[in-house]
Design an enzyme around this catalytic site. Structure first.
Site, PDB file in Angstrom:
ATOM      1  N   PRO A   1     -10.545  -2.714   0.662  1.00  0.00           N
ATOM      2  CA  PRO A   1      -9.740  -3.896   0.342  1.00  0.00           C
ATOM      3  C   PRO A   1     -10.081  -4.476  -1.031  1.00  0.00           C
ATOM      4  O   PRO A   1      -9.325  -5.231  -1.603  1.00  0.00           O
ATOM      5  CB  PRO A   1     -10.096  -4.885   1.464  1.00  0.00           C
ATOM      6  CG  PRO A   1     -11.343  -4.387   2.077  1.00  0.00           C
ATOM      7  CD  PRO A   1     -11.405  -2.927   1.837  1.00  0.00           C
TER       8      PRO A   1
ATOM      9  N   GLU B   1     -17.973  -3.007   7.742  1.00  0.00           N
ATOM     10  CA  GLU B   1     -17.791  -3.806   6.517  1.00  0.00           C
ATOM     11  C   GLU B   1     -17.777  -2.929   5.280  1.00  0.00           C
ATOM     12  O   GLU B   1     -17.814  -3.421   4.160  1.00  0.00           O
ATOM     13  CB  GLU B   1     -18.918  -4.847   6.416  1.00  0.00           C
ATOM     14  CG  GLU B   1     -18.906  -5.904   7.502  1.00  0.00           C
ATOM     15  CD  GLU B   1     -17.600  -6.673   7.555  1.00  0.00           C
ATOM     16  OE1 GLU B   1     -17.003  -6.755   8.647  1.00  0.00           O
ATOM     17  OE2 GLU B   1     -17.156  -7.164   6.487  1.00  0.00           O
TER      18      GLU B   1
ATOM     19  N   ARG C   1       3.940  14.124  -1.279  1.00  0.00           N
ATOM     20  CA  ARG C   1       5.379  14.302  -1.470  1.00  0.00           C
ATOM     21  C   ARG C   1       5.733  14.539  -2.943  1.00  0.00           C
ATOM     22  O   ARG C   1       6.836  14.967  -3.261  1.00  0.00           O
ATOM     23  CB  ARG C   1       6.160  13.128  -0.928  1.00  0.00           C
ATOM     24  CG  ARG C   1       5.925  11.822  -1.644  1.00  0.00           C
ATOM     25  CD  ARG C   1       6.573  10.678  -0.915  1.00  0.00           C
ATOM     26  NE  ARG C   1       8.025  10.754  -0.923  1.00  0.00           N
ATOM     27  CZ  ARG C   1       8.798  10.359  -1.942  1.00  0.00           C
ATOM     28  NH1 ARG C   1       8.257   9.896  -3.049  1.00  0.00           N
ATOM     29  NH2 ARG C   1      10.103  10.435  -1.850  1.00  0.00           N
TER      30      ARG C   1
ATOM     31  N   ASP D   1      12.873   7.696  -6.742  1.00  0.00           N
ATOM     32  CA  ASP D   1      12.151   6.761  -5.863  1.00  0.00           C
ATOM     33  C   ASP D   1      12.056   5.380  -6.499  1.00  0.00           C
ATOM     34  O   ASP D   1      11.930   5.255  -7.715  1.00  0.00           O
ATOM     35  CB  ASP D   1      10.703   7.252  -5.691  1.00  0.00           C
ATOM     36  CG  ASP D   1      10.595   8.323  -4.620  1.00  0.00           C
ATOM     37  OD1 ASP D   1      11.601   8.553  -3.918  1.00  0.00           O
ATOM     38  OD2 ASP D   1       9.523   8.926  -4.499  1.00  0.00           O
TER      39      ASP D   1
HETATM   40  N1  LIG Z   1      -7.265   0.674   1.282  1.00  0.00           N
HETATM   41  C1  LIG Z   1      -7.487  -0.247   1.951  1.00  0.00           C
HETATM   42  C2  LIG Z   1      -7.601  -1.433   2.740  1.00  0.00           C
HETATM   43  C3  LIG Z   1      -8.525  -1.821   3.716  1.00  0.00           C
HETATM   44  C4  LIG Z   1      -9.763  -1.153   4.183  1.00  0.00           C
HETATM   45  C5  LIG Z   1     -10.113   0.106   3.704  1.00  0.00           C
HETATM   46  C6  LIG Z   1     -11.303   0.692   4.079  1.00  0.00           C
HETATM   47  C7  LIG Z   1     -12.157   0.004   4.953  1.00  0.00           C
HETATM   48  C8  LIG Z   1     -13.446   0.285   5.494  1.00  0.00           C
HETATM   49  C9  LIG Z   1     -13.816  -0.792   6.287  1.00  0.00           C
HETATM   50  N2  LIG Z   1     -12.808  -1.707   6.262  1.00  0.00           N
HETATM   51  C10 LIG Z   1     -12.828  -2.969   6.985  1.00  0.00           C
HETATM   52  C11 LIG Z   1     -13.212  -4.089   6.056  1.00  0.00           C
HETATM   53  C12 LIG Z   1     -12.770  -5.319   6.307  1.00  0.00           C
HETATM   54  C13 LIG Z   1     -13.122  -6.366   5.473  1.00  0.00           C
HETATM   55  C14 LIG Z   1     -13.946  -6.144   4.411  1.00  0.00           C
HETATM   56  N3  LIG Z   1     -14.359  -4.916   4.146  1.00  0.00           N
HETATM   57  C15 LIG Z   1     -14.008  -3.876   4.965  1.00  0.00           C
HETATM   58  C16 LIG Z   1     -11.804  -1.261   5.455  1.00  0.00           C
HETATM   59  C17 LIG Z   1     -10.598  -1.835   5.075  1.00  0.00           C
HETATM   60  N4  LIG Z   1      -8.145  -3.030   4.187  1.00  0.00           N
HETATM   61  N5  LIG Z   1      -7.028  -3.412   3.546  1.00  0.00           N
HETATM   62  C18 LIG Z   1      -6.662  -2.468   2.649  1.00  0.00           C
HETATM   63  N6  LIG Z   1      -5.562  -2.543   1.803  1.00  0.00           N
END
Ligand SMILES: N#Cc1c(-c2ccc3ccn(Cc4cccnc4)c3c2)n[nH]c1N
Length: 251
Positions: A93, A120, A162, A177
């Site tokens: 994230p 996390e 794709r 696209d």
């Molecule tokens: N790409 C992407 C993502 C992710 C995502 C991707 C990998 C992981 C591994 C663990 N978490 C939970 C987590 C929760 C909170 C803090 N940190 C991690 C992930 C969330 N969340 N949203 C996105 N757009």
């Protein structure tokens, strides 16, 4: 393209064996391999996480299994890219945005390794160590929080796959696209219609059955412009005014 995915939920990636990407893999255009991170644990509980240093909520993924998993994957060099190291893609994230442009850039790589975190996230030292031996891309698929990286990998592999030569039946589709590079790069796609000509009292815009391809192209650009103005007005600022014809600029 060779794609390795390291995850504690390899079954989550089963959809990559279906439809467009699955067919591409069957045709040898993609070589997708899912690896269970727990195969590189050595305790009876197959432990992959532990409490965070410095305190705080949740758990963090331990570095040891990741280090051994990446060592093993990297040791299995694909013959088609013996000299090129892979790119490690880490969904997170806190990553840079995964965009169509980034998908196109990654589609040029012969070998991608995806690291699916959970909890996390992954101990930072794993990514720092990996960056000493390959390109690392920390990417986010959007401004919302998922429970792990697997869904993001499904999104990224489809968006990248794709774009590979031979995967889409009609190369035109990828070119037109939404967000695809080119003069209309920042416009959303307009409405699409197919047979029957009338459905529950609703007809198809006459222009689309006129046979006037120039007028159809202009109408589609106007529809794309209107849809973008309504749904994503911020994208209009990115349009190249020189690339639009006079009618578009006045729309
Ligand atoms: N790409 C992407 C993502 C992710 C995502 C991707 C990998 C992981 C591994 C663990 N978490 C939970 C987590 C929760 C909170 C803090 N940190 C991690 C992930 C969330 N969340 N949203 C996105 N757009």
């Amino acid at each position: 393209m060779r794609v390795d995915v390291i995850t504690i939920f390899p079954e989550y990636l089963a959809p990559l064996g279906v439809s467009l990407i699955g067919k591409a893999a069957d045709r040898g255009l993609l070589d997708i391999r899912a690896h269970d991170l727990r195969d590189w644990t050595h305790d009876v509980h197959r432990t992959v996480d532990d409490t965070p240093y410095g305190g705080g909520p949740g758990m963090v993924m331990k570095p040891e299994p990741w280090g051994e998993a990446l060592d093993a994957v990297l040791a299995d060099v694909p013959p088609e890219s013996p000299e090129l190291p892979p790119t490690l893609v880490v969904p997170t994230p806190s990553g840079r945005p995964f965009t169509q442009a980034k998908a196109a850039q990654l589609a040029e790589s012969p070998w991608l390794i995806f690291a699916c975190g959970r909890y996390e996230g992954i101990d930072r030292r794993v990514i720092d160590a990996a960056a000493e031996r390959m390109a690392v891309e920390e990417l986010s698929i959007g401004d919302y929080v998922l429970a792990g990286g697997e869904v993001a990998v499904l999104v990224m592999v489809e968006a990248i796959g794709r774009l590979l030569p031979g995967v889409l039946g009609n190369a035109e589709s990828a070119r037109d696209d939404s967000f695809a590079a080119g003069a209309m790069e920042s416009l959303l796609e307009g409405p699409a219609y197919t047979k029957p000509a009338e459905w529950r009292g609703r007809t198809v815009p006459e222009i689309l059955t006129s046979g006037n391809h120039g007028a159809i192209a202009r109408w589609r650009r106007e529809q794309a412009f209107a849809r973008t103005a309504a749904h994503r007005p911020e994208l209009l600022a990115r349009l190249d005014p020189a690339a639009l014809d006079k009618r578009d600029r006045l729309a």
